[in-house]
Write a protein that holds these residues in place. Structure first.
Motif: not given
Length: 79
Positions: A20, A22, A46, A50, A54-56, A58, A78
């Motif tokens: 992941s 972010q 997507h 989250t 923030e979007d995460t 993967f 991150n």
């Protein structure tokens, strides 16, 4: 791959964790464009909002996650 096969493949590797990253939600559209151009549909997922702003994203492969981080380095949360 058919859409159902793509969904099953994503579910399989997401169950195992994936990798992941972010990013700030302001970059959502650019990040989506990047993923659509650089990878196949079955290699990334997507999730919106989250966390606050923030979007995460993967990724199935660690190398894809690292390349994404490098490309969006000042917007990655991150790093």
């Amino acid at each position: 791959m058919k859409p159902v096969e793509i969904a099953e493949h994503k579910q399989r590797w997401m169950r195992e964790g994936g990798h992941s990253v972010q990013i700030h939600s302001d970059l959502r559209h650019q990040a989506l464009d990047y993923c659509k151009i650089q990878m196949f549909k079955q290699q990334w997922v997507h999730r919106k909002y989250t966390d606050v702003y923030e979007d995460t994203f993967f990724f199935e492969q660690l190398l894809d996650a690292k390349a994404f981080k490098r490309f969006f380095k000042e917007w990655v949360i991150n790093y």
